[in-house]
Motif scaffolding. Structure first.
Motif, short mmCIF file in Angstrom:
data_model
loop_
_atom_site.label_atom_id
_atom_site.label_comp_id
_atom_site.label_asym_id
_atom_site.label_seq_id
_atom_site.Cartn_x
_atom_site.Cartn_y
_atom_site.Cartn_z
N SER A 198 39.70 -10.96 11.18
CA SER A 198 39.41 -9.60 10.69
C SER A 198 37.91 -9.36 10.60
N GLU A 229 51.98 -9.37 5.32
CA GLU A 229 52.31 -7.99 5.67
C GLU A 229 53.58 -7.53 4.95
N TYR A 288 43.78 2.12 14.28
CA TYR A 288 43.85 0.97 13.37
C TYR A 288 45.03 0.06 13.72
N THR A 310 43.72 -8.16 16.10
CA THR A 310 43.45 -9.14 15.05
C THR A 310 44.52 -10.22 15.01
N ARG A 311 45.77 -9.83 15.21
CA ARG A 311 46.85 -10.82 15.22
C ARG A 311 46.71 -11.78 16.39
N ASN A 318 44.60 -3.81 14.59
CA ASN A 318 45.40 -4.80 13.88
C ASN A 318 46.14 -5.72 14.85
#
Length: 417
Positions: free
Chosen positions: A84, A166, A108, A115-116, A112
């Motif tokens: 992140s 999450e 976003y 980012t994963r 995201n």
């Protein structure tokens, strides 16, 4: 407080969220004790007995002690946090990411997803590095098949933790990633309490007073903000005239959070780690990079101040804020829109970041000062301040705000006044 907790438990949705969060945390702690197949946990734990001041000791704290057990969740959630931070820094230099950030929810969601993917890559590389390190130190008997099994298990554990975080965010209470880190930090609390209870008379007397004082100071600064007044002019939107209004732009004193302390601690933990591989540098490291040394404390404070300014500049762009205000018809009273507004916000932010950075530096060095001059044990002083108390207080405040909003929606009296 107890009446507020009783009212919170009476709300079915809030009660289900609390129970769901507790269940996820229970699974998280269970996975922190299940070792990876083919690993001798006792040998790994014996190797970690002398890693308190190295970067491995720092990472072991954030994993809740799972790294010293080489458990399934040994990597913790740190690869996701690192990914992140990398994506946040890359948005400054990569136009595509900056464009996605301005697209709203769709942008976003895409960031995201990136980012994963980066989290999986970093987790695999980190798992391979740990396997090679422990094998070289004689704590792990590594074969090609066992290497693949360890890397796969640790990477899957980090991916599972990311999913669990999450789930807490969607169906539980608070930010899931922060809650997992919060749980990891609290694992060391019983050790600190036991060290305080077995300490000397002065330590038993002053530890509760100092702990309460530091917590109150952290809450005061964390909640501190400079409110910039914003005035919106009347304008036509289609066939309707929008009414002007006034609001404010909140600038927090500590906008960088705990990231500068993590960066500084990681950099200062790097020399003791490298000294294990280069014995000729051991004397130099022992003289200048010990946590209780004044040179170490000064370097740590300077790095925290530098990283606070850097990360604040990455998070808050005065030019973009000024453009958004002008786009929606807003302005700061007495300041012309456009570049003058950006210069004004930059000047205010620079002055505001200085006390925030000094505050972070002070909180980071407090444990060492209590250890040197207060006569406290090293374990007890480590529980007084630094990264642990900042994370604990920050996550607790954020969780309380979310529970507060849930209570106010149902006409219950809140807890935060």
């Amino acid at each position: 407080m107890f009446s507020w907790l009783t009212n919170a438990w009476r709300v079915p949705e809030l009660r289900h969220r609390l129970l769901f969060t507790a269940m996820i945390l229970a699974f998280y702690r269970l996975g922190s004790w299940i070792p990876v197949p083919g690993v001798d946990s006792a040998a790994i734990e014996e190797y970690f007995s002398g890693q308190g001041s190295t970067i491995l000791g720092l990472l072991n704290i954030f994993s809740g002690g799972a790294l010293s057990q080489f458990a399934v969740f040994a990597l913790g959630i740190m690869p996701y946090i690192t990914a992140s931070i990398i994506l946040q820094l890359m948005t400054v230099v990569i136009p595509r990411l900056e464009q996605l950030q301005k697209e709203g929810e769709a942008g976003y969601a895409k960031i995201n997803q990136y980012t994963r993917y980066l989290t999986v890559v970093l987790a695999a590389l980190q798992a391979a590095g740990y396997s090679y390190l422990f094998s070289r130190q004689g704590a792990l008997d590594l074969t090609p098949g066992r290497f693949v099994l360890i890397v796969t298990s640790l990477t899957a554990g980090t991916t599972l933790l990311m999913w669990m975080g999450e789930l807490i965010t969607k169906r539980g209470v608070g930010n899931g990633i922060s809650i997992l880190i919060f749980a990891s930090i609290l694992v060391g609390a019983p050790i600190g309490i036991a060290a305080w209870w077995n300490g000397g008379p002065m330590e038993k007397l002053f530890f509760p007073l100092i702990a309460v004082g530091i917590t109150a100071a952290v809450v005061f600064v964390q909640e501190g903000q400079r409110r910039i007044p914003i005035q919106y002019a009347k304008r036509m939107v289609g066939r309707r005239m929008t009414t002007g209004g006034s609001t404010y732009l909140p600038l927090r004193v500590n906008m960088a959070g705990v990231i500068p302390i993590i960066f500084a601690a990681a950099i200062l933990a790097f020399p003791p780690t490298m000294a294990q591989y280069f014995p000729t540098t051991q004397d130099f490291v022992n003289n200048y990079f010990q946590p209780g040394d004044w040179i170490y404390l000064l370097i740590e404070g300077l790095l925290i101040v530098i990283f606070t300014y850097f990360y604040t500049a990455v998070q808050f762009n005065p030019v973009d804020q000024a453009d958004n205000l002008r786009k929606y018809g807003g302005y700061i009273p007495g300041i012309r829109p456009g570049p003058p507004t950006a210069q004004y916000l930059d000047r205010v932010l620079s002055r505001l970041t200085l006390p925030g950075s000094l505050y972070l530096a002070l909180v980071a060095v407090l444990p060492s000062l209590f250890f040197i001059y207060g006569g406290f044990s090293q374990i007890t002083s480590g529980a007084l301040g630094g990264t642990s108390i900042l994370i604990a207080v920050g996550v607790a405040l954020d969780t309380m705000r979310q529970m507060e909003s849930q209570m106010m929606m149902r006409s219950y009296e809140g807890f935060l006044k």
